[in-house]
Design an enzyme around this catalytic site. Sequence first.
Site, short mmCIF file in Angstrom:
data_model
loop_
_atom_site.label_atom_id
_atom_site.label_comp_id
_atom_site.label_asym_id
_atom_site.label_seq_id
_atom_site.Cartn_x
_atom_site.Cartn_y
_atom_site.Cartn_z
N ARG A 78 0.86 -1.18 0.00
CA ARG A 78 0.00 0.00 0.00
C ARG A 78 0.90 1.23 0.00
O ARG A 78 2.02 1.20 0.49
CB ARG A 78 -0.92 0.01 1.23
CG ARG A 78 -2.10 -0.94 1.15
CD ARG A 78 -3.14 -0.44 0.15
NE ARG A 78 -4.37 -1.22 0.21
CZ ARG A 78 -4.64 -2.23 -0.59
NH1 ARG A 78 -3.75 -2.60 -1.50
NH2 ARG A 78 -5.80 -2.88 -0.50
N GLU A 117 -3.85 8.00 -4.48
CA GLU A 117 -4.09 7.39 -5.79
C GLU A 117 -5.35 8.02 -6.37
O GLU A 117 -6.37 8.07 -5.68
CB GLU A 117 -4.27 5.87 -5.64
CG GLU A 117 -3.00 5.15 -5.22
CD GLU A 117 -3.17 3.64 -5.09
OE1 GLU A 117 -4.30 3.14 -5.28
OE2 GLU A 117 -2.18 2.97 -4.78
N HIS A 154 -1.59 1.02 -9.85
CA HIS A 154 -2.19 0.01 -8.99
C HIS A 154 -2.85 -1.10 -9.82
O HIS A 154 -4.04 -1.39 -9.69
CB HIS A 154 -3.22 0.64 -8.04
CG HIS A 154 -3.46 -0.18 -6.81
ND1 HIS A 154 -3.81 0.38 -5.60
CD2 HIS A 154 -3.42 -1.52 -6.58
CE1 HIS A 154 -3.97 -0.57 -4.69
NE2 HIS A 154 -3.73 -1.73 -5.27
#
Length: 333
Positions: free
Chosen positions: A249, A278, A297
């Site tokens: 993360r 993000e 991601h």
Amino acid sequence: MANTKCSKYRILITHPDIPAKALNMLQEKGYELKISQMPKESSAPPREILLKDVQNMDAILWFGHVKVDKEMIDAAGERLKVVGSMGAGYDHIDVGLLHQRSIRVSNTPDVLSSAVADMAVGLALAVSRNIVTGAAAVKQGKWIGVHPTWMCGPTLENATVGIVGLGAIGSKILQRVKAFDVKEVLYYNRREKNKDEANGACYTSLDELLKKSDFIFLTVPSNKDSKGLIDKNAFKKMKNTAILINSARGDVINQDDLVMALENKEIGGAGLDVTQPEPLPVDHKLLKFDNVVVTPHISSATFQAREKMAVLAAENIICALENKVMPTPIQRQ
């Protein structure tokens, strides 16, 4: 036990592009599906739409990182029986509150481990072998024909690899890097694994791993212990040639400290599939470095992995509604 053909159950699908195989499984049970839609030019339904769509649902097949918090759970109301999350991480889900309200909750671990491990090793190669920078040079007409050191970088062969978090994903990374004839693999966990579990990797402290490793892979879950785990003190312990890969993360790394470490050439480069926030703003300093590769991601983004994730999420929902044991429940914290 609930009737498996009962049509009274209403299931919210939080993204219109969830693989059809999972939706078919739920429809074959006779469940009524409501599929959240997204505004034009959006990649996912925003929170305000989801807050409306969750109302009076018996189950939710959740995809994405919009928070399943008190507001969202309250909006769902008393009918909600289960949240089946299509993903391994669940730091965006208030698991404690769901358990407190006797709402079952699940995730999809393991099925995405191979895809994430592939991406992590791919990022390591992309950074160390200048794959992205080299491809950009070709497109920009900057290809240098003959030069003995142009685009040179370190290799995995005979390298010391460190894995922070030797769980399902970390173990898959271990399997893959061995094929590159690495010198050794070190790992750091909250607990030391037995010899068979470690599969040849050597347990060490985090400090020793940071000091010795040429490539460092982060695969720890996001929690209070891992938040900001890699900070300015950690960077000072690393080799100035070390390549850092984050598939965990974004908040596991202090990004301001990472920028400083890169500016001061304290490390050799970084490959990041996760960031904080993000999406990462296009003017972020991390995007200015040639020795940094940032991807959006997408570690689990293979057709096979995403379908397996969706199917497992659907299986968890079906089992919960039929009062059966779910395959992958998230246990009480």
